[in-house]
Motif scaffolding. Structure first.
Motif, PDB file in Angstrom:
ATOM      1  N   SER A 149       0.814  -1.221   0.000  1.00  0.00           N
ATOM      2  CA  SER A 149       0.000   0.000   0.000  1.00  0.00           C
ATOM      3  C   SER A 149       0.843   1.265   0.000  1.00  0.00           C
ATOM      4  O   SER A 149       0.393   2.315  -0.470  1.00  0.00           O
ATOM      5  CB  SER A 149      -0.932   0.004   1.220  1.00  0.00           C
ATOM      6  OG  SER A 149      -0.188  -0.127   2.421  1.00  0.00           O
ATOM      7  N   THR A 150       2.076   1.193   0.514  1.00  0.00           N
ATOM      8  CA  THR A 150       2.920   2.390   0.500  1.00  0.00           C
ATOM      9  C   THR A 150       3.397   2.721  -0.901  1.00  0.00           C
ATOM     10  O   THR A 150       3.706   3.872  -1.196  1.00  0.00           O
ATOM     11  CB  THR A 150       4.138   2.226   1.438  1.00  0.00           C
ATOM     12  OG1 THR A 150       4.942   1.120   1.006  1.00  0.00           O
ATOM     13  CG2 THR A 150       3.671   2.003   2.871  1.00  0.00           C
ATOM     14  N   ALA A 151       3.458   1.725  -1.777  1.00  0.00           N
ATOM     15  CA  ALA A 151       3.780   1.971  -3.187  1.00  0.00           C
ATOM     16  C   ALA A 151       2.534   2.391  -3.960  1.00  0.00           C
ATOM     17  O   ALA A 151       2.620   3.176  -4.910  1.00  0.00           O
ATOM     18  CB  ALA A 151       4.402   0.730  -3.814  1.00  0.00           C
ATOM     19  N   VAL A 152       1.376   1.879  -3.532  1.00  0.00           N
ATOM     20  CA  VAL A 152       0.112   2.343  -4.122  1.00  0.00           C
ATOM     21  C   VAL A 152      -0.126   3.806  -3.757  1.00  0.00           C
ATOM     22  O   VAL A 152      -0.611   4.591  -4.571  1.00  0.00           O
ATOM     23  CB  VAL A 152      -1.060   1.472  -3.623  1.00  0.00           C
ATOM     24  CG1 VAL A 152      -2.405   2.048  -4.077  1.00  0.00           C
ATOM     25  CG2 VAL A 152      -0.904   0.037  -4.116  1.00  0.00           C
ATOM     26  N   GLY A 153       0.223   4.160  -2.513  1.00  0.00           N
ATOM     27  CA  GLY A 153       0.024   5.524  -2.039  1.00  0.00           C
ATOM     28  C   GLY A 153      -1.136   5.666  -1.088  1.00  0.00           C
ATOM     29  O   GLY A 153      -1.653   6.770  -0.887  1.00  0.00           O
ATOM     30  N   THR A 154      -1.565   4.550  -0.475  1.00  0.00           N
ATOM     31  CA  THR A 154      -2.651   4.607   0.490  1.00  0.00           C
ATOM     32  C   THR A 154      -2.324   5.617   1.588  1.00  0.00           C
ATOM     33  O   THR A 154      -1.223   5.616   2.127  1.00  0.00           O
ATOM     34  CB  THR A 154      -2.886   3.220   1.102  1.00  0.00           C
ATOM     35  OG1 THR A 154      -3.175   2.298   0.050  1.00  0.00           O
ATOM     36  CG2 THR A 154      -4.046   3.245   2.090  1.00  0.00           C
ATOM     37  N   GLY A 155      -3.289   6.470   1.903  1.00  0.00           N
ATOM     38  CA  GLY A 155      -3.082   7.528   2.885  1.00  0.00           C
ATOM     39  C   GLY A 155      -2.884   8.884   2.254  1.00  0.00           C
ATOM     40  O   GLY A 155      -3.147   9.910   2.879  1.00  0.00           O
ATOM     41  N   ALA A 156      -2.426   8.916   0.996  1.00  0.00           N
ATOM     42  CA  ALA A 156      -2.271  10.182   0.278  1.00  0.00           C
ATOM     43  C   ALA A 156      -3.635  10.673  -0.195  1.00  0.00           C
ATOM     44  O   ALA A 156      -4.575   9.890  -0.375  1.00  0.00           O
ATOM     45  CB  ALA A 156      -1.332  10.017  -0.911  1.00  0.00           C
ATOM     46  N   SER A 157      -3.752  11.960  -0.430  1.00  0.00           N
ATOM     47  CA  SER A 157      -5.021  12.537  -0.868  1.00  0.00           C
ATOM     48  C   SER A 157      -5.305  12.267  -2.338  1.00  0.00           C
ATOM     49  O   SER A 157      -6.456  12.332  -2.771  1.00  0.00           O
ATOM     50  CB  SER A 157      -5.016  14.051  -0.614  1.00  0.00           C
ATOM     51  OG  SER A 157      -3.978  14.680  -1.350  1.00  0.00           O
TER      52      SER A 157
END
Length: 238
Positions: free
Chosen positions: A57-65
């Motif tokens: 998920s950190t490569a997907v960008g989960t948490g980003a707007s």
């Protein structure tokens, strides 16, 4: 009159954290309250460089707007002439990242691996993590001569986890990073150390700014900080 038994706050915190850990262990889904994104990708007509991204998920960008505010999105904004292929998936463990690297056979100028946090949280053993990291790095070297391994930071410092479970997660994160550093040297790839002890971690000092609302993923500002770490520890590559 019957006395009511009151749980000690530490025990309450442990039970709440344990319930959250159980939820994360049995489900490969983002924590409720997060913005679900598709991983940032780019395909310019005449790319100067080709970047493959694999991970969780950190490569997907989960948490980003928005995808453009994720780590990979920020790389794309800094290098608009790069082709970026992003195969990352929310909930991916190291074994899933190895499977991502088996998709296709194209070569790339750069390859970025973002993952390991789910193995920390979902209790993969150290031998399992060692085996999977060895596989990942061997596969990555077949796809690119320039590989960067960037495991998640100190999971135990995330607001999602209460003490004493947070202390356990910190120890597991510390062990993951020790493995990553060792195997990166063996495979001759770059390693970015995001792990920091609690007293020196900006994700503790600025928790509300750097964490998303779920209390576990980076926010826009958190991913921007990760980009600075990536550029500082892998100079000239991103």
């Amino acid at each position: 009159m019957k006395r009511r038994r009151v749980l000690h706050p530490t025990l309450v915190g442990f039970l709440v954290s344990l319930a959250g850990l159980t939820e994360l262990t049995v489900a490969a889904e983002p924590v409720p309250g997060t913005v679900v994104l598709e991983g940032f990708q780019a395909n310019p007509a005449r790319p100067r460089q080709r970047l493959l991204v694999v991970g969780d998920s950190t490569a997907v960008g989960t948490g980003a707007s928005a995808p453009a505010q994720s780590l990979v999105g920020l790389i794309g904004r800094a290098h608009p002439d790069w082709m970026i292929r992003n195969l990352a998936l929310d909930g991916a463990k190291l074994e899933d990242i190895a499977a991502q690297l088996r998709v296709g056979a194209e070569s790339y100028d750069r390859l970025l691996i973002l993952g390991g946090g789910n193995d920390v949280i979902r209790l993969s053993s150290l031998p399992q993590m060692r085996e999977q990291l060895n596989t990942i790095l061997s596969l990555a070297k077949q796809r690119s001569s320039t590989v960067v391994l960037m495991p998640a930071g100190n999971v135990g410092n995330a607001p999602f986890f209460f003490w004493p479970l947070s202390r356990w997660m910190t120890q597991r994160s510390r062990e993951l990073h020790a493995l990553a550093a060792q195997l990166a040297a063996v495979h001759e790839v770059s390693y970015v150390r995001l792990f920091k002890e609690r007293a020196e971690d900006p994700f503790v000092a600025q928790a509300k700014l750097l964490h998303a609302d779920d209390g576990i993923h980076p926010s826009d500002a958190g991913y921007a900080l990760w980009l600075r770490e990536l550029q500082a520890q892998a100079p000239g590559l991103f």
